[in-house]
Structure formats: C-alpha cells, structure tokens
Motif scaffolding. Structure first.
Motif, PDB file in Angstrom:
ATOM      1  N   ARG A  70       1.555   6.598  12.865  1.00  0.00           N
ATOM      2  CA  ARG A  70       0.477   5.643  12.600  1.00  0.00           C
ATOM      3  C   ARG A  70      -0.019   5.691  11.160  1.00  0.00           C
ATOM      4  N   GLU A 197      -2.830  -3.056  15.376  1.00  0.00           N
ATOM      5  CA  GLU A 197      -1.999  -1.977  15.917  1.00  0.00           C
ATOM      6  C   GLU A 197      -2.841  -0.735  16.187  1.00  0.00           C
ATOM      7  N   GLY A 200      -4.914  -1.233  19.228  1.00  0.00           N
ATOM      8  CA  GLY A 200      -4.164  -1.306  20.477  1.00  0.00           C
ATOM      9  C   GLY A 200      -3.742  -2.726  20.812  1.00  0.00           C
ATOM     10  N   ILE A 228       2.531  -0.383  30.868  1.00  0.00           N
ATOM     11  CA  ILE A 228       1.544  -0.035  29.844  1.00  0.00           C
ATOM     12  C   ILE A 228       2.269   0.726  28.731  1.00  0.00           C
ATOM     13  N   HIS A 230       1.861   2.420  24.719  1.00  0.00           N
ATOM     14  CA  HIS A 230       1.002   2.841  23.618  1.00  0.00           C
ATOM     15  C   HIS A 230       1.864   3.047  22.378  1.00  0.00           C
ATOM     16  N   ASN A 231       1.407   2.470  21.270  1.00  0.00           N
ATOM     17  CA  ASN A 231       2.158   2.514  20.025  1.00  0.00           C
ATOM     18  C   ASN A 231       1.649   3.660  19.152  1.00  0.00           C
ATOM     19  N   TYR A 232       2.533   4.618  18.853  1.00  0.00           N
ATOM     20  CA  TYR A 232       2.171   5.730  17.963  1.00  0.00           C
ATOM     21  C   TYR A 232       2.936   5.650  16.647  1.00  0.00           C
ATOM     22  N   LEU A 237       6.999   4.808  20.972  1.00  0.00           N
ATOM     23  CA  LEU A 237       6.287   4.134  22.060  1.00  0.00           C
ATOM     24  C   LEU A 237       6.237   5.066  23.267  1.00  0.00           C
ATOM     25  N   GLY A 239       4.735   5.162  27.322  1.00  0.00           N
ATOM     26  CA  GLY A 239       4.160   4.284  28.319  1.00  0.00           C
ATOM     27  C   GLY A 239       4.480   4.669  29.746  1.00  0.00           C
ATOM     28  N   TYR A 360      -1.993  -5.324  31.337  1.00  0.00           N
ATOM     29  CA  TYR A 360      -2.144  -4.871  29.951  1.00  0.00           C
ATOM     30  C   TYR A 360      -0.958  -5.235  29.066  1.00  0.00           C
ATOM     31  N   SER A 361       0.035  -5.913  29.642  1.00  0.00           N
ATOM     32  CA  SER A 361       1.238  -6.183  28.855  1.00  0.00           C
ATOM     33  C   SER A 361       1.650  -7.651  28.837  1.00  0.00           C
TER      34      SER A 361
END
Length: 362
Positions: A70, A197, A200, A228, A230-232, A237, A239, A360-361
C-alpha cells in the motif's frame, strides 16, 4: 520495470524542463516557463515513484504481515499533491502576468522546441501510462496521465504563440491561468484512485465475474456467494467466499474441494482466498422441506437480490438464512422483522433468524 520506466521519465522530463525554461526566459513567456516547472514536478514524481516502489517491495514483517504494497498508494497521493502545488503556483504567477503583462517574443527556435516538447510528452505519456496499467501501478498511471495533460497544455501554448505572431495579441497570462486550472483539475482527479484504494474501493466487476465463473465450474460447487476482497497493494489480494455443496459430501471431500479452489485463486489471480461452505439439504426429510419453503418464499421478494446460507438447527428448532437486499432497503431491522412475520405461519413451531447480508463485490 516500474523503476526503469520511472528513470526514463526522469531523464525525459529534466531535458524538457531545461529546454522549456531556456526558451521561456528568452521569449519572456510565462506559459512556457510554467510548463517547464510542471516538467520538473513530473521528474520529481518519477523519483517518488522509484522510492515508493522500493519501499513497497520490502518483505512482510511481524508488524506488517501483509507486506508494504500500500506504500505505492501513498506515492501516488504525494505525486498528486505535487501536481496540485505546481498548478496553484502556476495560477498565481499567471494571474500576476494578466495584470502586469509583458509581450512574449517567439522565434522559430521557440516554436520548434514547443513542437518537440508536444511530441516527446505524447510518446512519454502513452509509454508510462501503458506500463502503469500493465503493472497495475497507480503511481505510474498518474505520471503517465500527467504527461499526456502536459502535451495538451503545451499544444495550447503553441496556439497562443501562433495568435501572437499572426495578430500580435498576447494571451500569455490568460493561457498560463488556463494551463494552471487544467493542472489543478488533473491533480484532484489523480488523488481519487489511491485514496479510494486506501478507503477500500470495490473490486473490479470483471475480476468478480471471473472468480464466480471459475469457482462455479468446480465439480461439487452449486453456487458462489459472499465474495469479499481486501487490497493490500497492486499485487496482494486477500479475501473470502462461500460455496454451496450438497450435504452428502463428507469432510474429507469438502476439504479437498476448498483447497483446490484456494490453490487456483492464488495461481491465477494472486488471491489468498478462504473458502467457506453452505450445505444444501438433500433427500426427502424435514430439513429439505423447510429449506424449500423458506428459500422459495424469500426469493419471491423483488427487493431481495439473493438468498443463501440456509441452515436448520434441529435440536433448537431454529432456522437461519441469509438474504441480500438491494439498495432500496435502508432499514435492515424492519426488513428482517417483516420477513420473519411472513415466514412464521409457514413453518410453525420453528424459530426464524434472518441474517441481512450485504453485497461487497457486485
């Protein structure tokens, strides 16, 4: 590749800035000088991209188990702030020029340098932006977009020079102000992607579609839900998702199925995926009858997009099921109460738990 692309950007922008500054000073053109300043900010952006890339490649540690991917978003934000600062500085100088104008002097050399700058910026911008899209680098995409804006801005400077030579009308200060506003607008737009990003942002619909198609193609999977992610960072990724399987599968079979899905998600998309399981009741029994009654009743509601996760706790005489409402539903508690009231007469003697789920997607 990101670092190499950034180095090319630094060299090109420093050379362009030097040429433009010299020509702008000789021609007494604030627009060209401000354009040179913008090129220097582009070079600094490339330096920040390199530093951000180096930091983002640091291995995960105890305090940061998901790595430092990130950091690149922070790099993109810093670049956008630099662009905004350059735009504001340029706007102040240009407004001063409007009220205290000096007549710019354009020569053949001046015009040639401007044309060369336009061509170089177009090539550089396309190259950097394309590399950024391929490498999924917000910082590179921001730098490339900025370079393309520069080409348009420099083209406007060329138009101003033409008007000055043909009709002896100086639009230098006004054009400098317009250039500044374009730079400021670009800086604001460049802030949006990395900030989204970090906050979220929703994952691309194309990726969600691919995941559903690929997971749904596994033998034994009868539905894919609750994706679901999550972008790191651009390449990390993490999820989860749920799949429907028949209740006739044993633990060993389910273990093998979920492991194969997790392996494919990592190999194809680089996603560290946790796979949960919903059991579909089969056979002629009370559990199957309750499932059919509840699922069919809830599916008739237009405001409900999805029904899944049915489970019957036999010893407790309790039914639990997940529903996903559309965006028109604002009161989850009221919806749950209304659905329970509707279902209760259809399943007498059973306690009903409606879990209001959210998409959520998609």
């Amino acid at each position: 590749m990101i670092i190499r692309t950034s180095i090319i950007g630094i060299i090109a922008n420093v050379l362009l800035a030097a040429f433009k500054a010299a020509v702008g000073i000789l021609a007494s053109s604030v627009a060209i000088v401000m354009d040179a300043v913008n090129n220097l900010s582009d070079a600094l952006s490339s330096v920040i991209t390199i530093i951000g890339t180096k930091l983002s490649e640091r291995p995960a540690d105890r305090e940061h188990p998901f790595g430092f991917g990130r950091v690149e978003y922070f790099s993109a934000i810093i670049i956008a702030v630099l662009v905004l600062s350059a735009g504001i500085t340029s706007l102040i100088e240009s407004v001063k020029k409007i009220f205290n104008p000096t007549e710019p002097e354009y020569t053949t050399v001046t015009l040639v340098v401007i044309v060369v700058a336009i061509v170089v910026k177009l090539i550089l911008g396309q190259f950097v932006k394309k590399q950024g899209q391929q490498l999924k680098s917000d910082a590179l995409i921001a730098s490339g977009s900025d370079a393309l804006f520069d080409a348009v801005i420099t083209l406007a400077t060329l138009v101003s020079a033409g008007i000055m030579l043909l009709w002896n009308v100086s639009l230098d200060g006004i054009l400098g102000a317009l250039i500044s506003l374009v730079i400021i607008k670009a800086g604001i737009e460049m802030l949006a992607s990395p900030i989204n990003e970090l906050l979220g942002a929703r994952i691309s619909q194309e990726l969600v579609h691919d995941i559903k198609q690929e997971v749904g193609a596994f033998d034994g999977v009868h539905g894919v839900f609750d994706i679901i992610l999550h972008n790191y960072g651009p390449s990390v990724l993490i999820g989860s998702l749920h799949i429907n399987v028949y209740d006739t599968m044993d633990a060993h079979q389910i273990h093998g199925l979920t492991r194969r899905i997790s392996e494919q998600m990592f190999e194809k998309h680089g996603i560290i995926m946790t796979v949960g399981v919903y059991a579909i009741a089969t056979g002629e029994n009370k559990r199957s009858q309750l499932q059919s009654t509840v699922m069919q009743t809830l599916a008739k509601h237009k405001e409900i997009l999805q029904v899944h996760g049915f489970y019957y706790f036999e010893e407790e005489h309790r039914i639990s099921v997940d529903v996903v409402p559309d965006i028109s539903v604002h009161d989850d508690t009221a919806l749950s109460a209304r659905l329970v009231e509707e279902l209760q007469p259809l399943v007498p003697g059973e306690e009903i738990s409606i879990v209001i789920d959210h998409n959520y997607s998609e």
